[in-house]
Motif scaffolding. Structure first.
Motif, mmCIF file in Angstrom:
data_model
loop_
_atom_site.group_PDB
_atom_site.id
_atom_site.type_symbol
_atom_site.label_atom_id
_atom_site.label_comp_id
_atom_site.label_asym_id
_atom_site.label_seq_id
_atom_site.Cartn_x
_atom_site.Cartn_y
_atom_site.Cartn_z
ATOM 1 N N ARG A 282 -17.024 12.598 2.507
ATOM 2 C CA ARG A 282 -17.881 11.818 3.409
ATOM 3 C C ARG A 282 -17.620 12.168 4.867
ATOM 4 O O ARG A 282 -18.547 12.237 5.682
ATOM 5 C CB ARG A 282 -17.668 10.326 3.166
ATOM 6 C CG ARG A 282 -18.135 9.866 1.790
ATOM 7 C CD ARG A 282 -17.856 8.397 1.539
ATOM 8 N NE ARG A 282 -18.842 7.548 2.182
ATOM 9 C CZ ARG A 282 -18.871 6.227 2.031
ATOM 10 N NH1 ARG A 282 -17.967 5.626 1.273
ATOM 11 N NH2 ARG A 282 -19.786 5.503 2.624
ATOM 12 N N ARG A 283 -16.354 12.380 5.203
ATOM 13 C CA ARG A 283 -16.033 12.779 6.582
ATOM 14 C C ARG A 283 -16.636 14.137 6.910
ATOM 15 O O ARG A 283 -17.141 14.354 8.017
ATOM 16 C CB ARG A 283 -14.513 12.795 6.785
ATOM 17 C CG ARG A 283 -13.887 11.407 6.898
ATOM 18 C CD ARG A 283 -12.462 11.493 7.427
ATOM 19 N NE ARG A 283 -11.586 12.142 6.462
ATOM 20 C CZ ARG A 283 -10.882 11.484 5.539
ATOM 21 N NH1 ARG A 283 -10.970 10.170 5.456
ATOM 22 N NH2 ARG A 283 -10.105 12.146 4.711
ATOM 23 N N ALA A 284 -16.570 15.061 5.928
ATOM 24 C CA ALA A 284 -17.141 16.392 6.135
ATOM 25 C C ALA A 284 -18.647 16.311 6.337
ATOM 26 O O ALA A 284 -19.217 17.000 7.194
ATOM 27 C CB ALA A 284 -16.805 17.294 4.954
ATOM 28 N N GLN B 65 -10.462 12.400 -2.145
ATOM 29 C CA GLN B 65 -11.464 13.464 -2.202
ATOM 30 C C GLN B 65 -12.836 12.965 -1.753
ATOM 31 O O GLN B 65 -13.548 13.643 -0.998
ATOM 32 C CB GLN B 65 -11.537 14.023 -3.624
ATOM 33 C CG GLN B 65 -10.271 14.731 -4.065
ATOM 34 C CD GLN B 65 -10.276 15.080 -5.543
ATOM 35 O OE1 GLN B 65 -11.161 14.665 -6.305
ATOM 36 N NE2 GLN B 65 -9.297 15.857 -5.975
ATOM 37 N N LYS B 66 -13.204 11.760 -2.192
ATOM 38 C CA LYS B 66 -14.512 11.215 -1.818
ATOM 39 C C LYS B 66 -14.589 10.924 -0.328
ATOM 40 O O LYS B 66 -15.597 11.200 0.319
ATOM 41 C CB LYS B 66 -14.794 9.950 -2.628
ATOM 42 C CG LYS B 66 -15.062 10.204 -4.100
ATOM 43 C CD LYS B 66 -15.244 8.905 -4.881
ATOM 44 C CE LYS B 66 -15.453 9.173 -6.362
ATOM 45 N NZ LYS B 66 -15.580 7.921 -7.151
ATOM 46 N N LEU B 67 -13.503 10.359 0.224
ATOM 47 C CA LEU B 67 -13.493 10.058 1.655
ATOM 48 C C LEU B 67 -13.513 11.339 2.483
ATOM 49 O O LEU B 67 -14.176 11.403 3.532
ATOM 50 C CB LEU B 67 -12.268 9.220 2.004
ATOM 51 C CG LEU B 67 -12.246 7.799 1.425
ATOM 52 C CD1 LEU B 67 -10.951 7.085 1.795
ATOM 53 C CD2 LEU B 67 -13.449 6.988 1.907
ATOM 54 N N LEU C 10 0.820 -1.211 0.000
ATOM 55 C CA LEU C 10 0.000 0.000 0.000
ATOM 56 C C LEU C 10 0.857 1.265 0.000
ATOM 57 O O LEU C 10 0.436 2.298 -0.535
ATOM 58 C CB LEU C 10 -0.938 -0.008 1.206
ATOM 59 C CG LEU C 10 -2.083 -1.024 1.124
ATOM 60 C CD1 LEU C 10 -2.784 -1.138 2.470
ATOM 61 C CD2 LEU C 10 -3.079 -0.647 0.036
ATOM 62 N N LYS C 11 2.053 1.188 0.587
ATOM 63 C CA LYS C 11 2.938 2.349 0.552
ATOM 64 C C LYS C 11 3.459 2.605 -0.856
ATOM 65 O O LYS C 11 3.766 3.737 -1.227
ATOM 66 C CB LYS C 11 4.119 2.128 1.508
ATOM 67 C CG LYS C 11 3.731 2.204 2.978
ATOM 68 C CD LYS C 11 4.938 1.970 3.865
ATOM 69 C CE LYS C 11 4.556 2.017 5.337
ATOM 70 N NZ LYS C 11 5.717 1.741 6.222
ATOM 71 N N GLN C 12 3.583 1.524 -1.639
ATOM 72 C CA GLN C 12 4.049 1.676 -3.022
ATOM 73 C C GLN C 12 2.922 2.175 -3.943
ATOM 74 O O GLN C 12 3.186 2.679 -5.029
ATOM 75 C CB GLN C 12 4.577 0.340 -3.564
ATOM 76 C CG GLN C 12 5.483 -0.426 -2.626
ATOM 77 C CD GLN C 12 6.584 0.406 -2.029
ATOM 78 O OE1 GLN C 12 7.312 1.094 -2.749
ATOM 79 N NE2 GLN C 12 6.717 0.352 -0.703
ATOM 80 N N TRP C 13 1.703 1.989 -3.501
ATOM 81 C CA TRP C 13 0.534 2.378 -4.304
ATOM 82 C C TRP C 13 -0.262 3.408 -3.510
ATOM 83 O O TRP C 13 -1.152 3.053 -2.749
ATOM 84 C CB TRP C 13 -0.336 1.156 -4.604
ATOM 85 C CG TRP C 13 -1.502 1.447 -5.504
ATOM 86 C CD1 TRP C 13 -1.619 2.443 -6.427
ATOM 87 C CD2 TRP C 13 -2.725 0.703 -5.584
ATOM 88 N NE1 TRP C 13 -2.825 2.378 -7.073
ATOM 89 C CE2 TRP C 13 -3.526 1.323 -6.581
ATOM 90 C CE3 TRP C 13 -3.214 -0.408 -4.914
ATOM 91 C CZ2 TRP C 13 -4.794 0.852 -6.912
ATOM 92 C CZ3 TRP C 13 -4.473 -0.875 -5.253
ATOM 93 C CH2 TRP C 13 -5.255 -0.261 -6.240
ATOM 94 N N PRO C 14 0.056 4.701 -3.659
ATOM 95 C CA PRO C 14 -0.647 5.733 -2.893
ATOM 96 C C PRO C 14 -2.154 5.689 -3.157
ATOM 97 O O PRO C 14 -2.606 5.308 -4.240
ATOM 98 C CB PRO C 14 -0.032 7.037 -3.422
ATOM 99 C CG PRO C 14 1.284 6.635 -4.006
ATOM 100 C CD PRO C 14 1.068 5.263 -4.557
ATOM 101 N N MET C 15 -2.905 6.070 -2.165
ATOM 102 C CA MET C 15 -4.354 6.110 -2.320
ATOM 103 C C MET C 15 -4.725 7.002 -3.496
ATOM 104 O O MET C 15 -4.215 8.122 -3.622
ATOM 105 C CB MET C 15 -5.018 6.656 -1.046
ATOM 106 C CG MET C 15 -6.537 6.725 -1.126
ATOM 107 S SD MET C 15 -7.294 7.501 0.335
ATOM 108 C CE MET C 15 -6.914 6.281 1.585
ATOM 109 N N PRO C 16 -5.585 6.514 -4.416
ATOM 110 C CA PRO C 16 -5.992 7.341 -5.558
ATOM 111 C C PRO C 16 -6.529 8.696 -5.097
ATOM 112 O O PRO C 16 -7.273 8.774 -4.100
ATOM 113 C CB PRO C 16 -7.092 6.506 -6.220
ATOM 114 C CG PRO C 16 -6.771 5.096 -5.835
ATOM 115 C CD PRO C 16 -6.201 5.178 -4.453
#
Length: 213
Positions: free
Chosen positions: A193-195, A188-190, A177-183
Motif C-alpha cells: 500500500r505504501r508503494a 507485506q500488505k502495508l 505488541l513487542k511480544q507479538w511481532p506484526m504478522p
C-alpha cells in the motif's frame, strides 16, 4: 438544503450527541433531554426519528459504531482476522483520549441490566466480532486469536478501573505488541500500500509533457 437532507442531518446529530454523552458521562446519565440539548433539537424531533426514544436510538447508534470501528481497522476489507486484531491493538495503544469503543462498552454493560434494551442490542453486539475483525462463525478455533481478543477486551475495559492511567495502559500495550511481532502477511500488505501511494504521488507530481507542449 431540502427537507430530506435536513432530516438526515437531524438524525445524525442525535446519534452523535448520544455517542458523545456516553463517552463523557456514561449510560447512567444518558437521557432523552440531554441528547436533545446536545444535538440542539426538540424532543419531538427525537421521537420523529426514533419513535421509542432511546430504545430505538441506541441500537442505531451501536450499529453505526461497529461499522465505524471496522472501517478504522480495515476500510478496504483487505485484512484477515489475525491482521485486524493486531491493527486493533496497535490502534488502542496509540489512541489519544477516549475512543468510540468506550461508547460500545457502555451500551454493552447497559444491556446487561435492561431486558428490553438487551433484546435490541444483543443481536447487533453478537455481530461485532465478524464485522470488526472478520471472524467467520464456522472458523476453526485458534487459541492465540482468542487470547488476543481477551487482551483487547480487557484493555478496553480497563478504562473503568479505579487505577486507570492512560499512560500506563499505553506502555503495557506497547509491551504486548513487542511480544507479538506484526504478522508477516500484514507487513507485506502495508508495504504494498505504501508503494502504491508513493507511485500515485509521483505520478501526480510529474508534468504531463503532452499538456506542456
Amino acid at each position: 438544503m431540502n427537507s430530506q437532507s435536513r432530516s438526515s442531518q437531524t438524525r445524525q446529530a442525535l446519534l452523535d450527541a448520544a455517542r458523545q454523552l456516553l463517552i463523557e458521562q456514561g449510560y447512567a446519565r444518558l437521557a432523552e433531554t440531554r441528547v436533545c440539548d446536545r444535538a440542539g433539537v426538540s424532543r419531538g424531533a427525537l421521537r420523529y426519528h426514533f419513535p421509542e426514544g432511546l430504545l430505538d436510538l441506541l441500537p442505531a447508534l451501536l450499529d453505526e459504531l461497529i461499522d465505524i470501528e471496522g472501517g478504522k481497522i480495515d476500510p478496504a476489507g483487505l485484512f484477515n482476522p489475525r491482521e485486524r486484531m493486531y491493527l486493533a491493538l496497535y490502534g488502542l495503544a496509540h489512541a489519544q483520549g477516549q475512543t468510540d469503543s468506550l461508547a460500545v462498552l457502555e451500551l454493552w454493560m447497559a444491556a446487561r441490566g435492561d431486558e428490553r434494551l438487551a433484546e435490541r442490542l444483543n443481536p447487533i453486539m453478537d455481530s461485532a466480532d465478524r464485522r470488526i475483525f472478520g471472524f467467520a462463525p464456522d472458523a476453526p478455533f485458534e487459541p492465540d486469536l482468542l487470547a488476543w481478543r481477551l487482551m483487547l477486551h480487557g484493555a478496553s475495559l480497563h478504562v473503568f478501573s479505579l487505577d486507570y492511567d492512560r499512560a500506563k495502559l499505553t506502555a503495557a500495550l506497547q509491551w504486548v505488541l513487542k511480544q507479538w511481532p506484526m504478522p508477516e502477511s500484514l507487513q507485506q500488505k502495508l508495504a504494498a500500500r505504501r508503494a502504491e501511494a508513493t507511485a500515485s504521488a509521483s505520478s501526480e507530481s510529474t508534468p504531463n509533457t503532452a499538456d506542456a507542449g
